[in-house]
Write a protein that holds these residues in place. Structure first.
Motif, PDB file in Angstrom:
ATOM      1  N   GLU A 385       0.847  -1.191   0.000  1.00  0.00           N
ATOM      2  CA  GLU A 385       0.000   0.000   0.000  1.00  0.00           C
ATOM      3  C   GLU A 385       0.879   1.236   0.000  1.00  0.00           C
ATOM      4  N   THR A 386       0.558   2.204  -0.867  1.00  0.00           N
ATOM      5  CA  THR A 386       1.327   3.442  -0.973  1.00  0.00           C
ATOM      6  C   THR A 386       0.602   4.565  -0.239  1.00  0.00           C
ATOM      7  N   ASP A 387       1.343   5.648  -0.054  1.00  0.00           N
ATOM      8  CA  ASP A 387       0.749   6.768   0.668  1.00  0.00           C
ATOM      9  C   ASP A 387      -0.326   7.480  -0.144  1.00  0.00           C
ATOM     10  N   LYS A 388      -0.317   7.328  -1.466  1.00  0.00           N
ATOM     11  CA  LYS A 388      -1.365   7.939  -2.285  1.00  0.00           C
ATOM     12  C   LYS A 388      -2.628   7.105  -2.337  1.00  0.00           C
ATOM     13  N   GLY A 389      -2.550   5.855  -1.927  1.00  0.00           N
ATOM     14  CA  GLY A 389      -3.736   5.022  -1.894  1.00  0.00           C
ATOM     15  C   GLY A 389      -3.726   3.863  -2.857  1.00  0.00           C
ATOM     16  N   SER A 390      -2.666   3.688  -3.620  1.00  0.00           N
ATOM     17  CA  SER A 390      -2.606   2.549  -4.536  1.00  0.00           C
ATOM     18  C   SER A 390      -2.282   1.277  -3.766  1.00  0.00           C
ATOM     19  N   VAL A 391      -2.839   0.155  -4.246  1.00  0.00           N
ATOM     20  CA  VAL A 391      -2.617  -1.145  -3.623  1.00  0.00           C
ATOM     21  C   VAL A 391      -2.115  -2.101  -4.692  1.00  0.00           C
ATOM     22  N   TYR A 392      -0.998  -2.763  -4.396  1.00  0.00           N
ATOM     23  CA  TYR A 392      -0.386  -3.720  -5.322  1.00  0.00           C
ATOM     24  C   TYR A 392      -0.345  -5.101  -4.676  1.00  0.00           C
ATOM     25  N   LYS A 401       4.847 -10.813 -11.726  1.00  0.00           N
ATOM     26  CA  LYS A 401       4.823  -9.366 -11.845  1.00  0.00           C
ATOM     27  C   LYS A 401       3.888  -8.769 -10.806  1.00  0.00           C
ATOM     28  N   VAL A 402       4.158  -7.513 -10.513  1.00  0.00           N
ATOM     29  CA  VAL A 402       3.322  -6.797  -9.557  1.00  0.00           C
ATOM     30  C   VAL A 402       2.011  -6.409 -10.234  1.00  0.00           C
ATOM     31  N   ILE A 403       0.915  -6.681  -9.554  1.00  0.00           N
ATOM     32  CA  ILE A 403      -0.414  -6.386 -10.087  1.00  0.00           C
ATOM     33  C   ILE A 403      -0.998  -5.240  -9.277  1.00  0.00           C
ATOM     34  N   LYS A 404      -1.478  -4.224  -9.974  1.00  0.00           N
ATOM     35  CA  LYS A 404      -2.140  -3.112  -9.295  1.00  0.00           C
ATOM     36  C   LYS A 404      -3.585  -3.501  -9.038  1.00  0.00           C
ATOM     37  N   LEU A 405      -3.903  -3.629  -7.772  1.00  0.00           N
ATOM     38  CA  LEU A 405      -5.256  -4.034  -7.395  1.00  0.00           C
ATOM     39  C   LEU A 405      -6.184  -2.828  -7.311  1.00  0.00           C
ATOM     40  N   LEU A 406      -5.726  -1.761  -6.692  1.00  0.00           N
ATOM     41  CA  LEU A 406      -6.524  -0.540  -6.563  1.00  0.00           C
ATOM     42  C   LEU A 406      -5.683   0.620  -7.057  1.00  0.00           C
ATOM     43  N   ASP A 407      -6.277   1.455  -7.887  1.00  0.00           N
ATOM     44  CA  ASP A 407      -5.560   2.610  -8.412  1.00  0.00           C
ATOM     45  C   ASP A 407      -5.717   3.767  -7.442  1.00  0.00           C
ATOM     46  N   ALA A 408      -4.682   4.569  -7.398  1.00  0.00           N
ATOM     47  CA  ALA A 408      -4.685   5.672  -6.435  1.00  0.00           C
ATOM     48  C   ALA A 408      -5.470   6.847  -6.958  1.00  0.00           C
ATOM     49  N   CYS A 409      -6.165   7.474  -6.075  1.00  0.00           N
ATOM     50  CA  CYS A 409      -6.796   8.757  -6.362  1.00  0.00           C
ATOM     51  C   CYS A 409      -6.038   9.793  -5.539  1.00  0.00           C
ATOM     52  N   ASN A 410      -5.398  10.728  -6.238  1.00  0.00           N
ATOM     53  CA  ASN A 410      -4.496  11.630  -5.549  1.00  0.00           C
ATOM     54  C   ASN A 410      -5.190  12.538  -4.552  1.00  0.00           C
ATOM     55  N   ASP A 411      -6.493  12.646  -4.642  1.00  0.00           N
ATOM     56  CA  ASP A 411      -7.197  13.534  -3.731  1.00  0.00           C
ATOM     57  C   ASP A 411      -8.631  13.042  -3.566  1.00  0.00           C
ATOM     58  N   HIS A 412      -9.394  13.746  -2.759  1.00  0.00           N
ATOM     59  CA  HIS A 412     -10.778  13.365  -2.510  1.00  0.00           C
ATOM     60  C   HIS A 412     -11.651  13.698  -3.723  1.00  0.00           C
ATOM     61  N   PHE A 413     -12.798  12.998  -3.770  1.00  0.00           N
ATOM     62  CA  PHE A 413     -13.758  13.267  -4.843  1.00  0.00           C
ATOM     63  C   PHE A 413     -14.335  14.659  -4.677  1.00  0.00           C
ATOM     64  N   LEU A 414     -14.425  15.378  -5.801  1.00  0.00           N
ATOM     65  CA  LEU A 414     -15.009  16.716  -5.793  1.00  0.00           C
ATOM     66  C   LEU A 414     -16.472  16.682  -6.191  1.00  0.00           C
ATOM     67  N   SER A 415     -16.774  15.959  -7.260  1.00  0.00           N
ATOM     68  CA  SER A 415     -18.146  15.944  -7.749  1.00  0.00           C
ATOM     69  C   SER A 415     -18.339  14.693  -8.595  1.00  0.00           C
TER      70      SER A 415
END
Length: 1694
Positions: A385-392, A401-415
């Motif tokens: 788990e990374t600090d931006k929220g990505s999960v491998y 190989k490393v598989i990205k399970l969850l992609d990071a969202c750099n910030d909160h949802f706006l709309s």
């Protein structure tokens, strides 16, 4: 109340009408495995479960809002989380059923910060935040709190159980790491903490020295005992135990992550980049060092980059830069092959550790800081788990190989919004500018587009598959989503430099209304076929808070409503304007030259509402719904048509309902205008009926902790609602669960809208697909064309002297990277104005050129003119307004600088006044100096301040106290030391020697200073050997300060006398210098007269006055002062001219050189004029002329003689005056030199007294430090004694429990033995051959179950079930084996089945009893271990108490020694003192004691008095012996007299006639004789009576005297009783101290000393008896010898 109840019932009835369809989002919080294939993590109000293989999501909702602390146990497949509310609760759910397993209610009041499951056993650890900060251990299966411990103020960032032993936990924060042990005593559990000693920041080990206890090896005989720093700092409480100076505190490493090993040790990473290993037993941390591998081949590495937006070179540079930096470990995971760790460098490392060295391999790189590494329960999958929220996901065993399970969202949802037609896809945007496309059915992620800018608003177009995104810098991006897998930006427009705040499409999808800051609203054509053209803009009166649109199908008119809240008004304002179709057809006619829409086109209306609103929406039919800003109310308004724009009447609400949400809130209207949604910061979504405003549904989808709901969107078909949180990073999709009628109604409305928009959607999507993707290159095409046009224009005009505004504007266009649409319109308007007024501009340019030429000629002529006629350059400035402006600016600048200078001068004046007040005015005696006339001596006085009232009062109090003490001491000495003068009576011939009484003053050597010789009174001082108490030392300091003051005062008096003397000498010298100056002038000598003067050091007042000669710059005069000075100068000039024109003055000067009489001093100036004939030759002189010439020569000779005589007189007088001046000044210099010597001696005396004061101050400081140290030790002792009581009580309780449990165990063991012994009795009816066989079967037991070790598993900790679980499994296996043994097949042949059944029952009972005994034995061993730990703790506390007592005793001895061992100051002669006999001198002064002379004198007086007593007793003994001999002589004499009287009596007896008879016979008047005798007897009786009364009076006087003496004795006895009482109190205190010490060693030592004293006393008694016998023998011998000296008288017979 009834309506509220009905609303509550309606809410309770219809709250289930909304269900959570799916949830998206990820917050970088703890992610864990709930089983081998599923991970879970908290997100807002939900916990999401994700299958690694299928990526299917399951949602678990927290019913009470935001999820707080979170933990997961993959072995038990349970999750635990807490809610965030008052008195939070911990919930435990099972997976995959999502069934609530238990609900734990602890003592936490606000929140839980951490949760952790144990690796084995049903145990859960929780750590609460403010205010408890409590660590609690729970049995989550039984919902039982095992133990809890609070540590106030300590926050914890990480917590974990030891996988090998659930009795150990590790808690860490940013500054410390602590290991907690769970100690068990039967059913009781106790928490004990052990902090780990961390190394310093540089990795070196820190040796923590005990700063509280003293170190006996360090001694200082002069400055006193070496005390701890806490005592020196004055600390006596809990701070004294841990206090350390700031310079001594060495910061330790800051832990970031820790991990347990299979050996129950710890690995730890820290912020400084060190890698540490911690031994849990010794609690010591050691640094691990990197050891490079021998072979250069590295382990295979997997490269993975989550965001490949940079070039390969930049990525390589970033990678090299990151590798050079020392990584900070942020995550660890232990594996059977080694340790996996990662951190700030984004690389997962594999560590192989051996001893204190490790080898490191790089596994893979994710290019983001990694904050968590978690293995699956089977240890086959590593979750990163990374600090931006990505999960491998990574499988170490397969090196995949490393598989990205969850992609990071750099910030909160706006709309978020629905993509047209609204039933298949939805789009969301984050604050960072990331646009995501989701599948509406299950929330599956489809694609992502990153805009790399901060977004502020987003909306989907109803008429095409396009999305508009507004940014903070004023851009609006248009995104093509016709292919949802590959969204792309097709257009971007920069409206203004203001951030975009609102985006709103009308229902037809024709217009995009954009709200920007400062009230700007831009209207854009929303159709791609029109290239998203900007149609115009308008400016509102204040900030726009919201936009709402209504589309009229018939008139094709769009009405836009803007919500405003002007700051000057406390109510809301609605401004409504129309957008007719004409603005798209003929746009130029609808806007002005600067792009602003004309009011005649948009038909703006304005409405004032009664309340300030935070949100407002408009419904068809002129109905407006508003949410109040300061109060939770929803208001409904009906807008009436405005007749005029200036109509400002306030519109009142038709209906108002209260809202249960936190204001301010926001309103949203459904597409069919049937539902009204309200959201606020509490995170609860309320759906209201738009007509009745009743609550239709409610859903708690977000929380107040996440700042509530950020945006809401209804789908066109009415089936779905998208809600995203403000700060919780969660996007929630809700679906209606209504009936078929409601669904059909919403579907019909949706189909009508689609039928209306289908044609537009088809056409616009076709255009949208054909548009090229926007990028920076396409955007710069317009700029390049503009640049080419500008270059062509410049080529057409090769030489221009003055630059036009056109070229300036063109160059300005070229200088900007991108121009806003608003600026483009402004530039275009300026260009049109330039073209319109081109001819007029040319005429003006020609006139300006001609005028410039004329001015240049005038300036040239001005340069040739003389200086007096020349004008300034500023005079040629034809722009008068500019000139006036510059003049005003210069005056303002001058005024500003003048103000600054005035303020600076004022500050300096204030500083001068403060310094003068503190250092000059406060001095009663100013500091000054005296200098010699000829020598280099300089003597300064003592500057002195006036003593304050408090100082004088303190001095007066001390002097008064000193008088009382002196008087008291004198009386006490007379009373106590009074001795009766037992002086023997002086015999004749004895000479009395009288000792001369001398009243010697104390020597200055003992006083320690010579201040008595310099004006100080030392008689009032305490003696240096009597300064034992604190009050005496303070009083002595006050008296010494007074002596210093008097010494300074005495010297200042002498100084003032000498200063006045110098002033007189200078005055005398000046008087004599006047005469010397006259003589020098008369003698015309080239000598300078010596003029003595006082310097600035001698007159320091002159430094405070500034002379005009000291000012080097010209004085600034105001116009008034300048005019006055000129007038005074003119008057003085006139006065001088009038004096020169006086006729009388001119006549006096011509006749007598300006004087009325000739003085003697003028004789040297007299010149005799020669006769007029001297010019002729002497041969031509006649006789008369010769006579005249002779007389002339005679006069000249006389005059010369007179001149010479007068000159010698003047020279003699000059020498006399100079000699007199030299002598007087030299005498004064001698006086100053003596004063200088006096000053040196005064300084010496002052330093002597100051040395005394410093010694006293140091002793006071030492006393205070010793008292502080004693108080600190007593406090620590009280603390330890309380701990001793608690530990003793704990030992007592544990021992009692152990004894009780041991008794139970013994009973069970005895019963078990009884069962075995009673076997044969129980089966006595069985034949003997069967009994032996049965007994063997009775004692046979099945084999114990062996734990199967799975060697192929990757789990480093092994499959270790909990103790209770292991016991249950072993017992179940044993019972199963017993059941097999009870099978009738195992029955011996010939045995009755009933007996076999009875045997099986007995054997089962015996096995159960054995198992119970074993279980009790284990528990008993655990209890005994617990008891031993408590005993060890108690013993440790006892040792600490003993150590403290020893420290206290040592401290008291030191305190007593330094209180008695005073520092005394002596005055000794400088130089070497020789002794005649060196043998008599004591060579070693170690054991010497300094005794006052008075003690020796008192001792001599006592010895002398005792000698006189002895002599008096000897004389008394001699007189007594004489009296004995005299009594013997008298006794013999009496015997003789007695014999004579006896003889006489015998003679009288022989006489028969008595004398009375004879008298009676012989006397005639016998009666008268008897009467006479009676009268005589009466007189005698009266005399005797008087004498008796007199004797009675005398006896009464004696009685009164005796009574007075009795009173005095009673007072003395009372004082003695008080002293006795105090002594008894001190004795009892010492006895209590002795008893409180409670140490056997001290008592044994005291007993030995007492025994030694008894033995010594016994020996002394025996010696005294022997000496008494010898004295008796000697006394008898003395008496015998004395009898020889006395004469012997023998009795003689007569």
């Amino acid at each position: 109340m009834e309506s509220d109840a009905e609303n509550g019932e309606d809410i309770g009835r219809r709250v289930a009408d909304l269900e959570v369809r799916w949830v998206q989002g990820f917050t970088n919080r703890n992610v864990g495995f709930v089983n081998d294939k599923t991970i879970c993590y908290p997100c807002g109000n939900y916990i999401l479960f994700v299958d690694i293989e299928t990526k299917k999501k399951t949602v678990l909702k927290c019913k009470n809002g935001h999820v707080g602390a979170f933990a997961v146990n993959g072995k038990s497949q349970v999750v635990a989380f807490s809610d965030q509310k008052l008195n939070p609760v911990i919930y435990i759910y099972t997976f995959p059923g999502l069934v609530k397993r238990s609900e734990i209610k602890g003592q936490a009041q606000l929140d839980y910060s951490l949760l952790a499951f144990s690796y084995t056993g049903p145990y859960l650890a929780s750590y609460s935040s403010v205010p408890e900060f409590a660590l609690s251990i729970w049995d989550w299966q039984e919902n039982i709190l095992l133990c809890s411990k609070s540590q106030p103020g300590v926050t914890v960032t990480s917590m974990s159980f030891n996988p090998m032993n659930w009795h150990q936990l590790c808690l860490s924060n940013e500054n410390s790491l602590t290991v907690w042990n769970i100690e068990r005593n039967d059913q009781e559990h106790h928490l004990k903490s052990k902090p780990v000693r961390l190394p310093a920041e540089d990795g070196s080990l820190m040796y923590n020295q005990d700063v509280f206890f003293s170190h006996p090896g360090i001694q200082d005989l002069y400055y006193g005992p070496v005390l701890p720093i806490s005592a020196i700092a004055g600390l006596a409480g809990d701070e004294a135990e841990t206090f350390r100076p700031k310079d001594d505190i060495q910061p330790s490493v800051h832990p970031t992550v820790h991990c347990w090993t299979a050996t129950s040790d710890l690995y730890m990473g820290c912020e400084e980049g060190h890698f540490l290993a911690i031994n849990v037993e010794t609690l010591k941390a050691s640094l691990l060092y990197y050891k490079p591998p021998r072979d250069t081949t590295e382990r295979r590495r997997t490269q993975f980059h989550s965001l490949p937006l940079l070039s390969d070179d930049s990525l390589k540079n970033e990678e090299d830069k990151r590798r050079k930096q020392k990584p900070v470990l942020l995550a660890m995971a232990y594996h059977k092959d080694g340790l996996y760790a990662a951190g700030s460098d984004g690389i997962v490392h594999f560590y192989q550790i051996k001893g204190t060295h490790y080898q490191m391999d790089n596994c893979f790189d994710v290019s983001e800081p990694i904050i968590s590494l978690v293995f699956s329960p089977d240890y086959n999958i590593l979750l990163v788990e990374t600090d931006k929220g990505s999960v491998y996901v990574y499988k170490p065993s397969q090196n995949e190989k490393v598989i990205k399970l969850l992609d990071a969202c750099n910030d909160h949802f706006l709309s978020a919004d629905f993509l047209t037609p609204g039933n298949k896809y939805c789009v969301s945007v984050a604050i960072s500018g990331e646009v995501h496309v989701w599948l509406l059915e299950d929330g599956a992620f489809i694609s992502k587009l990153c805009l790399n800018t901060q977004a502020t608003a987003m909306v989907c177009c109803p008429s095409s598959y396009s999305v508009a995104v507004g940014t903070k810098v004023g851009h609006v991006y248009f995104i093509d989503v016709t292919k949802v897998e590959t969204p792309r930006v097709v257009h971007r427009v920069l409206l203004s430099n203001l951030p975009v705040q609102h985006l709103q499409y009308d229902q037809s999808g024709q217009y995009l209304i954009t709200g920007a800051a400062e009230g700007h609203i831009f209207i854009l054509d929303a159709r791609p076929s029109k290239l998203f053209q900007v149609l115009g803009y308008l400016v509102m009166s204040s900030e726009v808070l919201g936009l709402s649109t209504i589309y009229d199908v018939e008139s094709e008119l769009v009405e836009v409503m803007a919500l405003l809240c002007p700051p000057d008004l406390r109510r809301a304002r609605l401004e409504i304007f129309c957008l007719p179709s004409a603005i798209t057809i003929d746009n130029d006619e609808c806007i002005d030259e600067r792009g602003m829409l004309k009011n005649s086109v948009i038909q703006k209306h304005q409405y004032e509402l009664e309340y300030p609103l935070s949100s407002a929406v408009r419904q068809k039919g002129d109905t407006v719904y508003g949410y109040c800003k300061h109060a939770p109310f929803i208001c409904k308004y009906h807008l009436t048509k405005k007749k005029t724009w200036k109509d400002v009447s306030v519109t009142l609400s038709e209906k108002r309902i209260p809202s249960n949400q936190f204001a301010p809130g926001f309103l949203h209207l459904s597409p069919n205008s049937q539902l009204l949604a309200s959201v606020a910061k509490d995170g609860v979504l309320f759906i209201h009926d738009a007509v009745t405003l009743e609550t239709v549904a409610r859903e708690h989808c977000h929380s107040y902790q996440g700042q509530g709901i950020g945006s809401l969107a209804f789908s066109l078909d009415g089936q779905f609602i998208l809600v995203n949180g403000m700060d919780d990073g969660t996007l929630v999709c809700l679906k209606w669960k209504t009936g078929e009628d409601e669904i059909k109604e919403a579907t019909d409305d949706w189909r009508l809208i689609l039928a209306f928009l289908n044609n537009s959607i088809y056409n616009e999507n076709a255009v949208l697909k054909s548009m090229e993707e926007w990028n920076i290159a396409t955007e710069s095409l317009l700029e390049s064309s503009l640049e080419m046009e500008s270059q062509e224009m410049l080529q057409k005009k090769p030489s221009v002297e003055v630059m036009d505004e056109d070229s300036y504007l063109n160059l300005n266009i070229l200088s900007t990277d991108e121009m806003t649409w608003l600026n483009q319109k402004v530039q275009k308007a300026i260009k049109e104005e330039i073209k319109k007024f081109a001819d007029k501009r040319k005429e003006l340019k020609k006139g300006i050129k001609k005028l410039r030429k004329t001015i240049q000629e005038m300036m040239y002529e001005n340069e040739q003119a003389p200086d007096i006629e020349r004008l300034d350059q500023q005079e040629f400035n034809l722009d008068i307004e500019e000139q006036e402006r510059l003049q005003v600016e210069s005056e303002q600048e001058v005024a500003k600088i003048r103000k600054e200078i005035e303020m600076e001068n004022l500050a300096k004046c204030y500083l001068r006044d403060v310094i003068k007040k503190e250092c000059w005015d406060s001095m009663s005696i100013k500091g000054r100096a005296i200098k010699c006339f000829h020598a280099a001596y300089e003597v300064k006085n003592y500057p002195m301040k006036e003593r304050s009232k408090e100082e004088l009062e303190a001095l007066e109090r001390v002097l008064q106290l000193k008088k009382f003490e002196s008087a008291d001491f004198k009386i006490r000495k007379e009373i106590v030391e009074f001795q009766p003068q037992a002086v023997p009576p002086k015999e004749e011939g004895e000479k009395v020697e009288e000792e001369p009484v001398t009243d010697e003053a104390p020597s200055s050597s003992l006083i320690g200073s010579l201040s008595a010789q310099f004006g100080g009174d030392t008689s009032i001082l305490y003696h240096q050997m009597d300064l034992h108490t604190r009050e005496q030392k303070i009083n002595q300091i006050i008296l010494l300060q007074d002596i210093i003051y008097k010494v300074k005062t005495a010297f200042n008096k002498e100084f003032d006398t000498v200063a006045r003397q110098k002033e007189q000498e200078i005055a005398r010298v000046k008087e004599r210098n006047l005469r010397i100056q006259e003589i020098v002038e008369q003698l015309e000598l080239q000598e300078e007269v010596w003029e003595p003067a006082l310097t600035d050091d001698e007159i320091p007042e002159r430094a405070l006055t500034v002379q005009d000669s000291e000012i080097k710059v010209e004085k600034y005069l105001t116009p008034e002062q300048r005019a006055k000075a000129e007038m005074m100068a003119k008057i003085e000039m006139e006065r001088r001219l009038a004096a020169l024109n006086s006729a009388r003055q001119r006549a006096l000067y011509d006749m007598m050189n300006g004087v009325l009489e000739i003085k003697k001093e003028d004789i040297l100036k007299i010149e005799i004029p020669p006769p007029p004939f001297v010019s002729k030759p002497d041969t031509l002189w006649n006789e008369e002329e010769k006579k005249v010439f002779k007389e002339f020569e005679k006069k000249v000779k006389e005059l010369n003689e007179e001149r010479e005589k007068y000159r010698k007189t003047l020279e003699t007088e000059l020498k006399k005056l100079q000699t007199s001046i030299q002598e007087t000044t030299q005498t004064f210099d001698d006086t100053v030199s003596k004063l200088f010597e006096r000053k040196v001696k005064s300084e010496m005396v002052i330093y002597q007294e100051e040395l005394k004061i410093n010694n006293l101050l140091y002793s006071l400081l030492l006393d205070e430090e010793l008292s502080t140290r004693e108080a600190g030790l007593n406090h620590f002792l009280d603390k330890k004694q309380k701990e001793k009581l608690s530990t003793a009580e704990a030992v007592q309780v544990a021992r009692a429990q152990d004894d009780a449990y041991r008794e139970t165990y013994d009973n069970l063991a005895a019963e078990d033995k009884i069962l075995e012994r009673g076997f044969k009795k129980e089966f006595s009816d069985v034949p003997a051959h069967h009994i032996d066989h049965l007994f063997k079967l009775y004692k046979r037991r099945p084999r114990a179950q062996k734990i199967k070790m799975h060697l192929d598993t990757a789990n480093p900790y092994g499959d270790r079930p909990g103790s209770a679980r292991a016991y249950e499994e072993a017992l179940a296996h044993l019972m199963k084996a017993i059941d097999e043994m009870d099978d009738p097949e195992n029955m011996p042949e010939g045995l009755d089945p009933t007996i076999w059944e009875r045997f099986c029952l007995a054997r089962r009972t015996k096995v159960e009893s054995e198992q119970l005994v074993k279980r009790k034995a284990l528990t008993l061993a655990e209890m005994q271990a617990f008891l031993q730990k408590r005993i060890d703790d108690d013993e440790k506390i006892r040792m600490d108490i003993e150590k403290i007592l020893n420290e206290l005793n040592t401290l008291r001895e030191e305190k007593m020694r330094f209180q008695l061992d005073l520092t005394i100051q002596f005055l000794l002669k400088q130089g070497q003192v020789e002794l005649e006999s060196a043998a008599e001198l004591i060579p070693d002064y170690t054991d010497a004691i300094l005794i006052h002379k008075s003690v020796i004198e008192e001792l001599n007086c006592t010895i002398r008095a005792q000698g006189e007593k002895k002599i008096a007793s000897m004389v008394e003994s001699k007189d007594f012996s004489k009296g004995i001999f005299q009594l013997e002589w008298e006794h013999k004499k009496m015997k003789m007299l007695m014999e004579d009287l006896n003889q006489k009596a015998r003679d009288i007896q022989k006489l028969h006639v008595s004398r009375d008879r004879q008298l009676f016979l012989s006397v005639l008047n016998y009666d008268s004789r008897i009467t006479q005798q009676v009268s005589v007897m009466e007189q005698t009786l009266g005399v005797m009576d008087k004498l008796h009364k007199k004797n009675v009076k005398n006896r009464q006087k004696v009685f009164k005297d005796l009574e007075k003496r009795i009173c005095l004795k009673e007072q003395a006895n009372y004082k003695l009783s008080q002293e006795l009482q105090e002594m008894l109190v001190s004795v009892s205190e010492r006895r209590h101290i002795f008893e409180a010490a409670d140490t056997q060693l001290i008592s044994e030592k005291a007993a030995k000393e007492h025994y030694r004293d008894i033995v010594q006393r016994r020996q002394l008694v025996d010696l005294a008896k022997e000496q008494a016998q010898e004295i008796a023998v000697l006394q008898s011998e003395v008496e015998r010898l004395r009898m020889r000296t006395f004469p012997a008288l023998f009795e003689t017979e007569y």
